[in-house]
Each structure stands twice: as C-alpha cells, then as structure tokens.
Design an enzyme around this catalytic site. Structure first.
Site, PDB file in Angstrom:
ATOM      1  N   TYR A  56       0.741  -1.194   0.223  1.00  0.00           N
ATOM      2  CA  TYR A  56       0.069  -0.110  -0.173  1.00  0.00           C
ATOM      3  C   TYR A  56       0.817   1.166  -0.037  1.00  0.00           C
ATOM      4  CZ  TYR A  56      -4.920   0.111  -0.189  1.00  0.00           C
ATOM      5  OH  TYR A  56      -6.316   0.249  -0.605  1.00  0.00           O
ATOM      6  N   GLU A  58      -0.292   4.836  -0.518  1.00  0.00           N
ATOM      7  CA  GLU A  58      -0.733   6.138  -0.735  1.00  0.00           C
ATOM      8  C   GLU A  58       0.201   7.290  -0.626  1.00  0.00           C
ATOM      9  OE1 GLU A  58      -4.266   6.609   2.022  1.00  0.00           O
ATOM     10  OE2 GLU A  58      -5.460   5.178   0.722  1.00  0.00           O
ATOM     11  N   ASP A 202      -6.091  13.872 -25.248  1.00  0.00           N
ATOM     12  CA  ASP A 202      -6.320  12.616 -24.681  1.00  0.00           C
ATOM     13  C   ASP A 202      -5.919  11.625 -25.727  1.00  0.00           C
ATOM     14  OD1 ASP A 202      -7.166  10.019 -23.831  1.00  0.00           O
ATOM     15  OD2 ASP A 202      -9.293  10.509 -23.558  1.00  0.00           O
ATOM     16  N   THR A 228      -3.735   6.450 -21.745  1.00  0.00           N
ATOM     17  CA  THR A 228      -3.875   5.037 -21.424  1.00  0.00           C
ATOM     18  C   THR A 228      -2.317   4.668 -21.593  1.00  0.00           C
ATOM     19  OG1 THR A 228      -4.759   4.041 -23.463  1.00  0.00           O
ATOM     20  CG2 THR A 228      -6.318   4.576 -21.556  1.00  0.00           C
ATOM     21  N   LYS A 231      -2.733   0.613 -24.871  1.00  0.00           N
ATOM     22  CA  LYS A 231      -2.937   0.957 -26.144  1.00  0.00           C
ATOM     23  C   LYS A 231      -1.820   0.675 -27.142  1.00  0.00           C
ATOM     24  CE  LYS A 231      -7.634   2.358 -25.087  1.00  0.00           C
ATOM     25  NZ  LYS A 231      -8.472   3.493 -25.233  1.00  0.00           N
ATOM     26  N   ARG A 237      -2.556  -2.312 -18.169  1.00  0.00           N
ATOM     27  CA  ARG A 237      -3.667  -1.800 -18.231  1.00  0.00           C
ATOM     28  C   ARG A 237      -3.360  -0.485 -17.132  1.00  0.00           C
ATOM     29  NH1 ARG A 237      -6.813  -4.035 -21.452  1.00  0.00           N
ATOM     30  NH2 ARG A 237      -8.263  -2.304 -21.511  1.00  0.00           N
TER      31      ARG A 237
HETATM   32  C1  LIG Z   1      -9.412   4.006 -24.291  1.00  0.00           C
HETATM   33  C2  LIG Z   1      -9.686   5.497 -24.005  1.00  0.00           C
HETATM   34  C3  LIG Z   1     -10.110   5.858 -22.870  1.00  0.00           C
HETATM   35  C4  LIG Z   1     -10.477   5.244 -21.511  1.00  0.00           C
HETATM   36  O1  LIG Z   1      -9.459   4.266 -21.040  1.00  0.00           O
HETATM   37  P1  LIG Z   1      -9.916   3.081 -20.012  1.00  0.00           P
HETATM   38  O2  LIG Z   1      -8.702   2.493 -19.716  1.00  0.00           O
HETATM   39  O3  LIG Z   1     -10.691   2.068 -20.858  1.00  0.00           O
HETATM   40  O4  LIG Z   1     -10.942   3.600 -19.102  1.00  0.00           O
HETATM   41  C5  LIG Z   1      -9.900   7.226 -22.450  1.00  0.00           C
HETATM   42  N1  LIG Z   1     -10.004   8.042 -23.676  1.00  0.00           N
HETATM   43  C6  LIG Z   1      -9.445   7.564 -25.003  1.00  0.00           C
HETATM   44  C7  LIG Z   1      -9.431   8.633 -26.165  1.00  0.00           C
HETATM   45  C8  LIG Z   1      -9.518   6.379 -25.148  1.00  0.00           C
HETATM   46  O5  LIG Z   1      -9.434   5.944 -26.545  1.00  0.00           O
END
Ligand SMILES: *Cc1c(COP(=O)(O)O)cnc(C)c1O
Length: 422
Positions: A56, A58, A202, A228, A231, A237
């Site tokens: 843990y 925090e 994003d 993220t 991807k 993840r």
């Molecule tokens: C995949 C994605 C997210 C969210 O990610 P999660 O890990 O599924 O919550 C947010 N913004 C964009 C543009 C994404 O492609």
C-alpha cells in the site's frame, strides 16, 4: 499449449487456469484488429505480476502515508522519469487506474460541477469521458460536443473555434477513440487560448505512435496530456497524466487524494518497463510500421470497394463504413470473429443506425505489427475482411470456416509477444 506455465494457478484453481489457457490460445490463433488492443511483452507481463502487488503506497515518492516504501518509491520514480523523458514533459503522474479515472482527475483539477466542457461527440469518434451524456462527465458537467464534417469526415477547426468562443468551456478535449486522422494540436491550442480554456490532449489511442515519432506530439501545445498505457504504448492496463510544472500540483492532488487511494504498484512497474521499451529504436520502427501497415490496409480495402471514414488513415486506425453494404457493423463484426478476425463494431459519423447496432467496423494494426506482420501482409488481410463480409451477407458459414483456417495458419508463423509458442 498448456496451463502449466502458471503451475501454482493450475493447482490452486484449475477452472480459472483453464480460462486463461483458452484465452492464450485465442490470442495466439486469431488476427486481432481491435485498434485499442495490443500484446505486451513478456517483460511487461512479468513486471505487472510481481509482489509489488502486496504494498500500500498512498502518496507520492518520498511523501507516502505508509512505511516500507524504499523499493516502491524507486519503481514509481523510475516510471515518472521515463515518462517525462519519452514524452518531453515537466511532470508525469503514473498513478491513474485507467484512462477514464485519469480523465475524471482532470475535471477535478480544473473544473466545478456544472461547468461547461467541450469534447468530440462519442458517435463522431470521441470518448465517453469527454462530456458525453451517459458518462458521469456528461451528467456532472455541461458537455458540449463538436464533430467532423459530413463531406470530409475531418474535424472542421473553424467550427470548433466558433463553438468554443460561444461556449467558453473550462476544458476542451482533443483526441478520441475512432479518429483515423492526425490531430492538429497547434490548431486546438490556438482555439483554447482564445476561448480561455484548459486544453487536454487525450492520446490514449496514439501514445505509442507519439512516443515512436509516428504522430506529432502535443507536449508543446496543450495544458494536460492524458493517456492510457495499454493501447499503442504496449504497457499494462493503466494511465498517465502529464503536464507542465504549473499544473503539476493540481493534477497530483486530483489523482490522490482527490479521486484514488493507493496506486497499483505492480502496474506502475509494468508501465516503467513499457516506457523503457518504448524508448528503444525498435519501438520507433514499430510505431512507423503500425502506420505504414494501416495505410497499406486502407489502400487494399479501398481497392476491394469498401468505404472508409475520411477516405483512409494517417495513424493506426481505420473506420470501415458499411452503410453501402448489405451487412451492418454488428453482423459483420460477428462474422469476422467466426473467421478468426477480431474487430469491434462502431458508429460512423452521422450513422443512420443505432449505437448498439451501428454501420461501422473499427480496425487497426497495433497488435498484428507486434507479431511481426508487415506491409506485405495487408492485401491478404483486406481479402479476408472482404470475403468474410461477403460471406456474412450470404450467411455462408463454410466460407468463414475456410478463412479461419487460413488465418490460424498464417498466425502460427508469427508468435505473439508474451504468449507461449502455439
Ligand atoms: C481507451 C480510451 C480511454 C479510456 O480508457 P480506459 O482505460 O478504458 O478507461 C479514454 N480516452 C480515450 C481517447 C480512449 O481511447
């Protein structure tokens, strides 16, 4: 292939172990085209499954609410340093549990409930968390949406500017989940400056392309980068928020204690490894090959008579518009799945059909490139997709089975990272 690569799991919980083993077979044998998915390396898999899980932590490195952080602090500091170096930013927070909570932290850092926020509409290619109605971000905030032009499938930056000046949103999000074209971060930055908005890029989908130099970087243009890690970046993840020094405190405070408790240290370790891998020349080659293969696949699909949103791609992603075919997206996606080709059905801009039964199929090249497939394989991939969609229209299950055998055969020659040899 057997579950014996997880011997403890197999002996403790054979039922669960059998599900994991079956998933290993599925991931090895199929052609995975979902553009948000990938194969992590064996090193990333190992790092994400370590005893760091047991701690843990925090707080942040050097400022924890728990003792015994000697090693955890080094892991997190390493991930942060690597993120800063790779993306050219002053500050990185590697604790968000995933992309959606990372984005929620951005709202918490800069906006108050009821404030206006602006993002791309979900059916146009945006993300739920950019103020779309069914998301908390669209019910706790006043979401206004921009889209793409009907004639080109491209963002109309003049229209975005006009809307931003009329709405004066607290936050503007650029980026999305189904955008096949390069995002003009400089254009968004000019708009955000004029409108007095905080600009968030994003880049969840394209982070790996940015890291590998195959998509322009938002670092010099935006207030916050949200991404993220799982991807195109090919990590576990998780998610990261990056920004200039002036926003560092607000971002950190929003993630913890604003939104989350203890960070997932095993994930942080996996992120650190993925960032190290992404800094290697081989990853630069990977990112460029992802784009080259996507362009080749788009060209081959156009030749087969498919309509593509925006007419093609600049990145890893292609949105096939089946409006002119006899098969809607969901039926095509399910037929492709039976043929061993894994995709997702997706809305297309101005979709005449419903979101749960839309007209599009979304595909991408990150996973197949991780397995070593290359530009020269794209004509055969396009041919499979074309034959499978035709078979779906005719209800020809035999044709799907033939494609599946061909797919399994080719994939056997390209072992997947992180998976046992099939
Ligand atoms: C995949 C994605 C997210 C969210 O990610 P999660 O890990 O599924 O919550 C947010 N913004 C964009 C543009 C994404 O492609």
């Amino acid at each position: 292939m057997s579950a014996s690569r997880h011997p403890a799991l197999l002996s403790t919980d054979p039922e669960l172990a059998s599900f994991v083993a079956a998933e290993e077979v599925l991931q090895a044998q199929t052609l995975r085209l979902i553009p948000s998915e990938n194969y992590v390396s064996a090193a990333v898999l190992e790092a994400s499954g370590t005893v760091l899980q047991n701690k843990y932590s925090e707080g942040y490195p050097g400022r924890r609410y728990y003792e015994g952080q000697q090693n955890i602090d080094r892991v997190e500091a390493l991930a942060i340093e690597r993120a800063k170096g790779l993306f050219g930013v002053d500050h990185a927070n590697v604790q968000p549990y995933s992309g959606s909570p990372a984005n929620l932290a951005v709202y918490l850092a800069f906006a108050k409930p009821g404030d206006t926020v602006m993002g791309m509409a979900l059916p146009m290619g945006g993300h739920l968390t950019h103020g779309w109605g069914v998301s908390a971000t669209g019910s706790w905030f006043r979401g206004v949406q921009y889209g793409v032009r009907a004639d080109t499938g491209l963002i109309d930056y003049d229209a975005v500017r006009e809307q931003a000046l009329a709405e004066r949103p607290k936050l503007i999000f650029c980026g999305g989940t189904a955008l096949p074209r390069t995002i003009d971060f400089a254009a968004f930055a000019e708009i955000a400056k004029e409108a007095g908005s905080i600009l968030v890029a994003d880049v969840a989908h394209i982070a790996g392309l940015i890291a590998g130099g195959a998509h322009p970087s938002p670092a010099d243009h935006v207030d916050v980068i949200s991404t993220t890690t799982h991807k195109t970046l090919r990590g576990p993840r998780g998610a990261m928020l990056m920004c200039r020094e002036e926003h560092a405190k607000a971002i950190d405070k929003a993630v913890f204690p604003g939104l989350q408790g203890g960070p997932h240290n095993q994930t942080t370790a996996g992120i650190a490894v993925a960032l190290h891998e992404a800094a290697q020349p081989s990853f630069t080659a990977y990112a460029h090959q992802v784009v080259a293969s996507a362009k080749a696949l788009a060209a081959a699909l156009l030749q087969k008579g498919f309509d593509l949103v925006s007419g093609g791609t600049d990145n890893h992603l292609i949105l096939i518009d089946l409006t002119g075919k006899d098969v809607p997206g969901k039926i095509a996606a399910k037929a492709l799945d039976r043929a061993g080709i894994v995709v997702n059905y997706n809305t297309v801009p101005f979709d005449p059909r419903k979101p749960f039964d839309p007209s599009g199929v979304r595909i991408g090249t990150p996973s197949l490139t991780s397995r070593g497939l290359s530009t020269e394989h794209m004509p055969v991939v396009a041919d499979w997709i074309s034959r499978a969609v035709d078979a779906a229209a005719k209800g020809d299950e035999q044709a799907l089975a033939v494609i599946r055998a061909e797919v399994t055969d080719l994939m056997a020659a390209f072992p997947a990272p992180g998976l046992p040899l099939s």
